[in-house]
Every structure is written in C-alpha cells, then in structure tokens.
Design a protein around this motif. Structure first.
Motif, PDB file in Angstrom:
ATOM      1  N   LYS A   6       0.835  -1.206   0.000  1.00 51.51           N
ATOM      2  CA  LYS A   6       0.000   0.000   0.000  1.00 51.51           C
ATOM      3  C   LYS A   6       0.869   1.255   0.000  1.00 51.51           C
ATOM      4  O   LYS A   6       0.568   2.229  -0.665  1.00 51.51           O
ATOM      5  CB  LYS A   6      -0.845  -0.032   1.280  1.00 51.51           C
ATOM      6  CG  LYS A   6      -1.960   0.923   1.317  1.00 51.51           C
ATOM      7  CD  LYS A   6      -3.186   0.283   0.718  1.00 51.51           C
ATOM      8  CE  LYS A   6      -4.281   1.290   0.572  1.00 51.51           C
ATOM      9  NZ  LYS A   6      -5.305   0.805  -0.338  1.00 51.51           N
ATOM     10  N   ASP A  31      -1.209  -3.655   2.518  1.00 54.38           N
ATOM     11  CA  ASP A  31      -2.636  -3.401   2.698  1.00 54.38           C
ATOM     12  C   ASP A  31      -3.091  -4.101   3.983  1.00 54.38           C
ATOM     13  O   ASP A  31      -2.729  -5.254   4.224  1.00 54.38           O
ATOM     14  CB  ASP A  31      -3.363  -4.005   1.480  1.00 54.38           C
ATOM     15  CG  ASP A  31      -4.715  -3.373   1.273  1.00 54.38           C
ATOM     16  OD1 ASP A  31      -4.978  -2.323   1.877  1.00 54.38           O
ATOM     17  OD2 ASP A  31      -5.493  -3.939   0.506  1.00 54.38           O
ATOM     18  N   ASN A  32      -3.848  -3.411   4.801  1.00 57.65           N
ATOM     19  CA  ASN A  32      -4.383  -3.949   6.076  1.00 57.65           C
ATOM     20  C   ASN A  32      -3.338  -4.102   7.184  1.00 57.65           C
ATOM     21  O   ASN A  32      -3.647  -4.642   8.241  1.00 57.65           O
ATOM     22  CB  ASN A  32      -5.066  -5.330   5.932  1.00 57.65           C
ATOM     23  CG  ASN A  32      -6.120  -5.342   4.873  1.00 57.65           C
ATOM     24  OD1 ASN A  32      -6.266  -6.332   4.174  1.00 57.65           O
ATOM     25  ND2 ASN A  32      -6.857  -4.267   4.730  1.00 57.65           N
ATOM     26  N   ASP A  66      -0.481   3.670  -3.226  1.00 63.38           N
ATOM     27  CA  ASP A  66      -1.436   3.270  -4.258  1.00 63.38           C
ATOM     28  C   ASP A  66      -1.003   3.756  -5.650  1.00 63.38           C
ATOM     29  O   ASP A  66      -1.780   4.386  -6.367  1.00 63.38           O
ATOM     30  CB  ASP A  66      -2.833   3.832  -3.959  1.00 63.38           C
ATOM     31  CG  ASP A  66      -3.558   2.962  -2.959  1.00 63.38           C
ATOM     32  OD1 ASP A  66      -3.207   1.772  -2.850  1.00 63.38           O
ATOM     33  OD2 ASP A  66      -4.477   3.472  -2.303  1.00 63.38           O
ATOM     34  N   ASP A 161      -7.635   5.518   2.807  1.00 63.88           N
ATOM     35  CA  ASP A 161      -7.118   4.142   2.656  1.00 63.88           C
ATOM     36  C   ASP A 161      -6.103   3.823   3.727  1.00 63.88           C
ATOM     37  O   ASP A 161      -5.812   2.678   4.025  1.00 63.88           O
ATOM     38  CB  ASP A 161      -6.281   4.032   1.367  1.00 63.88           C
ATOM     39  CG  ASP A 161      -7.115   4.083   0.157  1.00 63.88           C
ATOM     40  OD1 ASP A 161      -8.321   3.901   0.287  1.00 63.88           O
ATOM     41  OD2 ASP A 161      -6.527   4.297  -0.917  1.00 63.88           O
ATOM     42  N   THR A 193      -5.348   0.120   6.994  1.00 63.23           N
ATOM     43  CA  THR A 193      -3.892   0.182   6.973  1.00 63.23           C
ATOM     44  C   THR A 193      -3.478   1.345   7.863  1.00 63.23           C
ATOM     45  O   THR A 193      -3.957   2.466   7.691  1.00 63.23           O
ATOM     46  CB  THR A 193      -3.398   0.428   5.527  1.00 63.23           C
ATOM     47  OG1 THR A 193      -3.962  -0.574   4.683  1.00 63.23           O
ATOM     48  CG2 THR A 193      -1.886   0.398   5.439  1.00 63.23           C
TER      49      THR A 193
END
Ligand SMILES: Nc1ncnc2c1ncn2[C@@H]1O[C@H](COP(=O)(O)OP(=O)(O)OP(=O)(O)O)[C@@H](O)[C@H]1O
Ligand SMILES: [Mg+2]
Length: 247
Positions: A6, A31-32, A66, A161, A193
């Motif tokens: 990410k 991500d996450n 991103d 995000d 995230t």
C-alpha cells in the motif's frame, strides 16, 4: 494482512537547513497492515509521518501510495490528503463548530458531499467511536479522550485508505487513553492500513503486525512485536526499551 503493498517509501531524506532529520528511510507497508513506529524523542518519527501526507515536502526519495508518488512536487496534494487520514497528539478540532459539524466539514467542502449524506455519515462515524450521543455537542463540552475520538471520526469521514496516528494518546489523562486505543484497535480489526507512532507499548504488542524502531533518522530495526520486544538486537533499541518499559 494482505500481500498488496500500500505504501512504499524509498530512500526518503528530509533536511531542515543543514539538519538532516530523515537519513534514507525505506519502508513497505502492506494493505491492512498495522505498523507501529517507536523511537526516542527527536529521532524523526513525526517528520516521517508528516512527509507521508505532505505536511512536509520530502527533500529526496520517493513515497508511493497506491501507485501515486506523493514525493513528486507535481503530485496533487489534496488528493493525497483525501486518501491518507492523520490524527495528531493535539486534536485541533474547530471549537466554534459542533461535533458533527467538525466531522462534516471536509466531506462537504472538499468532496462536495451533500449535507444530508455528510450528516448521515457523521452519525455513523460517531457511533463507531462510541459517541453517538454527542452529535450536537460543542467541542468544549467534551473530554480530551472524547475530542480525540471525534478527531478520528473526522479523519475517517474522508474515507481514507491509510490512517496515520502521531502519538494520539500522549496528551490525554491516563483514564482516557483506553477508549482511544480501543477505537484504534477496532479500526485495525476492520482492516484499515495504519501507521502509528506511539509510546503505548501494550498497544504495539497487541495490535501491531510490525514494529519499526527509528533512531537518528533511520530505521535501525524492525520486526514482529515478539522480535522487537522480546529479542531486540540493536543495543540502541535495547536501551530505548529499558527506558520506556521501566518507567
Ligand atoms: N519544521 C521544522 N523545522 C526545523 N526543524 C525541524 C522541523 N520539524 C522537525 N524538526 C527537527 O527534526 C528533528 C526530528 O523531529 P521530530 O519531531 O520528527 O521528532 P520525533 O521523533 O517526532 O520526536 P518526539 O518523540 O519528541 O515527538 C528534531 O531535531 C526537530 O528539531
Ligand atoms: Mg513527534
């Protein structure tokens, strides 16, 4: 955690005058993933976060979030800030606006959301941070911990995000810290995230996927909470942990 990267920071350098504060930071956040950043005062933690949402312009290096290089001087700063929410130690709510107005402000002004839509979202976000009943309250009537939870709701209102937290609990009275950390824990569970600068080592142990130790403008060591807290290798990390865990 997800395989997708990410945030990718490559050789990030930030200089103020002749003071090189960030000396070539490399970091990939998936991500996450929840990354907790620890390190002594003055090591560059806040400067790092501020570069990630362009509150400071990097001196050199790249920050790709991103697929967008936000270190590029031509990057669209407003777009960057929409995608990256930030919560500070001092919450900086507008004290002349109500709680809900604080949350609705950016979606209405920047994203041109309708008042109705923004109001419905503010309601939902206040429920998420445990403050449903404070919709019409004034900012001054809230405790510090409540104000910080409103600040989190305000950041979430832009549907970011990635969320950055810079010592979100260190200005709070001890009895309010838990409520704020609980909201952050919940957010992590929902898959946000997150990059979190904090001295709350309990939070780091419980919630972080990875802990990053910054000292003197560099990432000196990183690993799982178990690696960092139970098997630290770098002597500077060992002495930092001795200090913060034995107060
Ligand atoms: N806008 C600025 N202009 C000049 N120097 C700055 C600026 N912002 C930060 N610095 C310097 O950068 C260094 C790192 O500061 P930073 O705030 O990033 O540290 P920190 O790790 O967040 O510390 P703390 O734990 O105390 O919050 C310090 O020497 C500070 O004086
Ligand atoms: Mg700081």
């Amino acid at each position: 955690m997800n395989e997708k990267i990410k945030v990718k920071v490559h050789n990030l350098i930030k200089t103020f005058g002749d003071n090189q504060v960030l000396k070539g930071i490399n970091l990939e956040v998936h991500d996450n993933e929840v990354v907790v950043v620890i390190g002594p005062s003055g090591s560059g933690k806040s400067t790092f976060l501020r570069n990630l949402n362009r509150l400071e312009a990097p001196t050199s290096g790249s920050i790709v979030i991103d697929d967008m290089d936000i270190a590029d001087p031509k990057a669209n700063i407003n777009k960057i800030r929409e995608n990256i929410g930030m919560v500070f130690q001092h919450f900086n709510l507008f004290s002349n606006l109500s709680v809900s107005e604080n949350i609705m402000l950016a979606p209405v002004e920047l994203k041109k959301a309708s008042k109705e839509k923004a109001a419905a979202q503010a309601k939902k976000l206040l429920a998420q941070v445990g403050l449903e009943s404070k919709y019409n309250a004034t900012v001054q009537s809230l405790s510090g911990g409540q104000q910080q939870r409103v600040a989190i709701a305000r950041a979430l209102a832009m549907n970011p995000d990635v969320m950055l937290f810079d010592e979100p609990t260190s200005a709070l009275d001890p009895e309010m810290v838990g409520d704020v950390l609980a909201v952050m824990k919940q957010l992590a569970k929902q898959g946000m995230t997150m990059i979190v600068v904090t001295h709350e080592m309990g939070f780091a142990k419980e919630v972080a996927d990875r802990v990053v130790f910054v000292e003197d403008g560099n990432i000196q060591e990183q690993g799982t909470p178990d690696e960092i807290f139970n098997h630290p290798k770098d002597p500077r990390l060992q002495s930092f942990l001795d200090k913060v865990l034995n107060v």
